[in-house]
Design an enzyme around this catalytic site. Structure first.
Site, PDB file in Angstrom:
ATOM      1  N   GLU A 111       0.714  -1.120   0.104  1.00 32.67           N
ATOM      2  CA  GLU A 111       0.110  -0.071   0.028  1.00 32.67           C
ATOM      3  C   GLU A 111       1.016   1.226  -0.188  1.00 32.67           C
ATOM      4  O   GLU A 111       1.735   1.304   0.624  1.00 32.67           O
ATOM      5  CB  GLU A 111      -0.769  -0.140   1.215  1.00 32.67           C
ATOM      6  CG  GLU A 111      -1.867   1.282   1.029  1.00 32.67           C
ATOM      7  CD  GLU A 111      -2.791   1.284   2.473  1.00 32.67           C
ATOM      8  OE1 GLU A 111      -3.378   2.337   2.520  1.00 32.67           O
ATOM      9  OE2 GLU A 111      -2.688   0.405   3.304  1.00 32.67           O
ATOM     10  N   ASN A 137      -4.467   5.166  -2.357  1.00 26.62           N
ATOM     11  CA  ASN A 137      -5.772   5.636  -1.789  1.00 26.62           C
ATOM     12  C   ASN A 137      -6.311   6.838  -2.781  1.00 26.62           C
ATOM     13  O   ASN A 137      -5.470   7.683  -3.095  1.00 26.62           O
ATOM     14  CB  ASN A 137      -5.207   6.296  -0.293  1.00 26.62           C
ATOM     15  CG  ASN A 137      -5.073   5.145   0.825  1.00 26.62           C
ATOM     16  OD1 ASN A 137      -5.948   4.469   1.060  1.00 26.62           O
ATOM     17  ND2 ASN A 137      -3.853   4.879   1.100  1.00 26.62           N
ATOM     18  N   GLU A 195      -8.063   2.479  -3.485  1.00 21.35           N
ATOM     19  CA  GLU A 195      -8.712   2.084  -2.317  1.00 21.35           C
ATOM     20  C   GLU A 195      -9.446   3.206  -1.954  1.00 21.35           C
ATOM     21  O   GLU A 195      -8.982   4.524  -2.045  1.00 21.35           O
ATOM     22  CB  GLU A 195      -7.930   1.834  -1.108  1.00 21.35           C
ATOM     23  CG  GLU A 195      -6.789   0.616  -1.260  1.00 21.35           C
ATOM     24  CD  GLU A 195      -6.024   0.378   0.169  1.00 21.35           C
ATOM     25  OE1 GLU A 195      -6.235   0.828   0.984  1.00 21.35           O
ATOM     26  OE2 GLU A 195      -5.030  -0.263  -0.022  1.00 21.35           O
ATOM     27  N   ASP A 247     -11.634   0.531   1.699  1.00 18.16           N
ATOM     28  CA  ASP A 247     -10.575   0.887   2.951  1.00 18.16           C
ATOM     29  C   ASP A 247     -11.400   1.334   4.407  1.00 18.16           C
ATOM     30  O   ASP A 247     -12.589   1.743   4.124  1.00 18.16           O
ATOM     31  CB  ASP A 247      -9.722   2.238   2.680  1.00 18.16           C
ATOM     32  CG  ASP A 247      -8.446   2.045   3.481  1.00 18.16           C
ATOM     33  OD1 ASP A 247      -8.077   1.184   4.164  1.00 18.16           O
ATOM     34  OD2 ASP A 247      -7.877   3.112   3.534  1.00 18.16           O
ATOM     35  N   GLU A 304      -6.303  -4.778   8.573  1.00 14.05           N
ATOM     36  CA  GLU A 304      -5.022  -3.703   8.649  1.00 14.05           C
ATOM     37  C   GLU A 304      -4.939  -3.611  10.022  1.00 14.05           C
ATOM     38  O   GLU A 304      -5.576  -4.083  11.170  1.00 14.05           O
ATOM     39  CB  GLU A 304      -5.635  -2.359   8.296  1.00 14.05           C
ATOM     40  CG  GLU A 304      -6.221  -2.487   6.934  1.00 14.05           C
ATOM     41  CD  GLU A 304      -6.578  -0.989   6.337  1.00 14.05           C
ATOM     42  OE1 GLU A 304      -6.093  -0.266   5.734  1.00 14.05           O
ATOM     43  OE2 GLU A 304      -7.846  -0.609   6.785  1.00 14.05           O
TER      44      GLU A 304
END
Length: 630
Positions: A409, A467, A499, A529, A586
């Site tokens: 990520e 993201n 995400e 997310d 996560e």
């Protein structure tokens, strides 16, 4: 309009020792149209008692006890209805209160709904049976606060308590923009810690289904992009298209402009002041985009494109560039009109922020007390982008069984020349509010794709997740940027993950579905997310081309606190399995969390147990694989 008896307008005396409880009760009363004069001091409450019809008195008070205060009120022969509140049920205590002169007794552990209902009932009785609480009336909409009833065009509309309270909060302050957080605290004051902004978004959607003639294009409860919602009072009939023809140019104290194509053909005096120009000819005849700040160009073009297609966009925040170079953030709403017989757009602007100084008011009420944009920080972000100060660190996503990386990520960091390496918390809020988040997001997307290309050249075939902010989702350039980068970096299909948060999915449902579907069609995969922090997306999950859910770290932390957290995580994993969606946990920091997640059926995760986010050169790799979307 708001109608009520004179007695109902007298403030209720609220004498409660605990400040938090006192504020919660005051807010709950306000939602019912009942003003309260609040204090924690018995002596101060006694001084105010003669001006009240109803008094709510805590058993525990500073100065003298609540029981002694009730006795004193009765000794003074004040005509006041007394409701005694206490934290613990105690039969002797309750009888002592009634003998002292209390008319009612309520436990503070009860719901505030019960207390406010008792206060409203007492208020009606003291008004001799008349309606003592307010009725809010706007055109065809009536909200009866006492009866908790809503009517639209003569028909009764039923709704649960939270939606009613959301409507009341908006309708009490027409044209004021409320953040989702403000509405969350207004409607869920007793359980706000269990809710999220997405909760508000979902209930607003349901309100629109009940109230709006066309819920897909709401006019009554409007979305202000990047901020929240506002209530636009309905009228009996909609104004006709062409109301603002050239022979009837808008005469208003508001900042209004009329635009044909992309050319400004009319600008009110406040518009000139807003943009810092001296004469009408400095605006009229010019292209609108000349006055749009760089960070809002994409959003403005997308908005203009939607308007031309006949889909009039909702209000949103746009950053304009004044003639003196300063930025001003405005809430912008547009409606279709005619100008000399041509289709045109009337744009109304309510300034929120100028540089880093708040502008005094929005039309019809005070500006929402949201945090002001830090103008200096927003300009620093722009300069930091120009100087290449923003870099990406990468956190591996690993297989939980053997901790081997399958992807990464990408996480943005700011290598600030004076403050050192800054995490997103230090700048993302200012970037979101100022609009520079679009440029930051584009930079992160490009750098992540280039880095993935370099890794492939070194033999590392990794998935890369980036993201995407809510503003990027509505930016007209996102799809083109992704398509270009996939082509330029020869990104294999399915290797780029975008995400998005749950909240961003429900801002403009139809628009987001179209955007995500287009992104999926060109080879990007979509992950949600922080999944689980807002439940609104569960309603829509089947509509989005989602291939992965990332379970929020708060649920991973809860695995160690009892069975409830484990049941929630197990449900999320089961839901994903039913829909054939990949799950990534996560925030894994403990070996026990990893083991627990494996037992629940989760195969992928990321967190400090495996690696902190690091620059590309500092990452240590095992044998990488890739995330299997099936």
């Amino acid at each position: 309009m708001e109608a009520g008896s004179s007695k109902s307008r007298r403030p209720i005396l609220l004498a409660v020792d605990d400040p938090g409880l006192r504020e919660d009760i005051r807010a709950a009363l306000e939602l019912e149209g009942l003003a309260a004069s609040a204090t924690g001091s018995a002596h101060e409450a006694l001084a105010r008692a003669s001006a009240a019809d109803i008094a709510i008195i805590d058993r525990r008070l500073r100065g003298i006890s609540g029981i002694e205060m009730i006795r004193e009120l009765r000794r003074r022969r004040l005509d006041v209805h007394i409701i005694m509140v206490a934290a613990v049920a105690d039969e002797e205590d309750r009888m002592t209160g009634f003998l002292a002169g209390a008319d009612d007794y309520v436990l503070t552990s009860s719901t505030q709904r019960e207390l406010t209902a008792r206060v409203a009932a007492a208020s009606r009785r003291r008004a001799g049976g008349a309606v003592a609480d307010a009725v809010l009336a706007f055109g065809t909409l009536e909200v009866d606060l006492a009866a908790r009833q809503v009517r639209v065009a003569g028909r009764d509309v039923s709704m649960p308590r939270q939606e009613f309270q959301l409507l009341v909060q908006l309708a009490r302050h027409p044209r004021r923009t409320f953040t989702r957080d403000e509405l969350l605290h207004a409607a869920w004051s007793s359980s706000v810690e269990w809710q999220t902004d997405a909760t508000v978004t979902e209930h607003i959607r349901r309100l629109r289904l009940r109230l709006e003639p066309d819920p897909a294009h709401p006019t009554m409860i409007q979305t202000v992009r990047g901020v929240g919602y506002r209530f636009e009072p309905p009228t009996e009939t909609a104004p006709p298209v062409g109301l603002h023809a050239r022979s009837h140019a808008p005469a208003s104290r508001e900042a209004i402009a009329v635009i044909v194509g992309s050319t400004i053909v009319f600008a009110s005096a406040p518009t000139l002041s807003l943009l810092g120009v001296a004469a009408t000819h400095d605006l009229v005849g010019h292209d609108l985009m000349e006055f749009v700040a760089l960070q809002s160009v994409g959003a403005t073009r997308a908005r203009h494109k939607r308007a031309r297609s006949g889909r009039w966009p909702r209000p949103e925040l746009i950053t304009l560039r004044r003639s003196d170079g300063e930025d001003v953030i405005v809430e912008l709403a547009s409606t279709p009109v005619l100008w000399d017989g041509e289709p045109a757009s009337q744009v109304t602007m309510w300034p929120l922020i100028s540089g880093d100084r708040p502008i005094d008011q929005i039309e019809g009420g005070q500006a929402a007390p949201a945090k002001a944009v830090d103008g200096d920080l927003a300009r620093e972000i722009e300069r930091g982008l120009e100087r290449g100060e923003f870099v990406l660190h990468y956190q591996p996503v690993v297989r939980l069984d053997d901790a081997r990386p399958v992807g990464v990520e990408a996480l943005l960091r700011w290598r600030h020349p004076r403050r050192g390496l800054l995490p997103p918390d230090a700048f993302i809020e200012a970037a979101e509010q100022s609009g520079t988040i679009v440029s930051l997001g584009r930079h992160a997307l490009e750098e992540a794709c280039r880095q993935a290309q370099r890794w492939r050249a070194d033999g590392l075939d990794l998935d890369v997740s980036v993201n995407i902010s809510p503003r990027q989702l509505i930016d007209g350039c996102l799809i083109g940027d992704v398509e270009r980068l996939i082509g330029e970096t020869a990104m294999p299909a399915g290797r780029l993950w975008l995400e998005v948060t749950e909240t961003s999915l429900v801002q403009d449902l139809d628009e987001v579905v179209r955007t995500l579907t287009s992104l999926n069609d060109i080879g990007a995969q979509i992950a949600i997310d922080d999944f689980g922090t807002g439940w609104a997306s569960l309603t829509y999950l089947h509509r989005f081309p989602v291939r992965a859910l990332k379970i929020d770290r708060s649920f991973v932390d809860a695995l160690n606190s009892g069975t409830r957290g484990a049941h929630i995580v197990a449900s999320l994993i089961s839901l994903a399995a039913e829909l054939e969606i990949t799950v990534v946990a996560e925030g894994i920091e403990l070996e026990e969390q990893r083991t627990h997640l494996q037992r629940l059926g989760c195969g992928l995760g990321q967190g400090y147990l495996f690696s902190h986010p690091r620059p590309p050169a500092e990452l240590a790799w095992g044998r990488p694989g890739h995330v299997d979307p099936t």
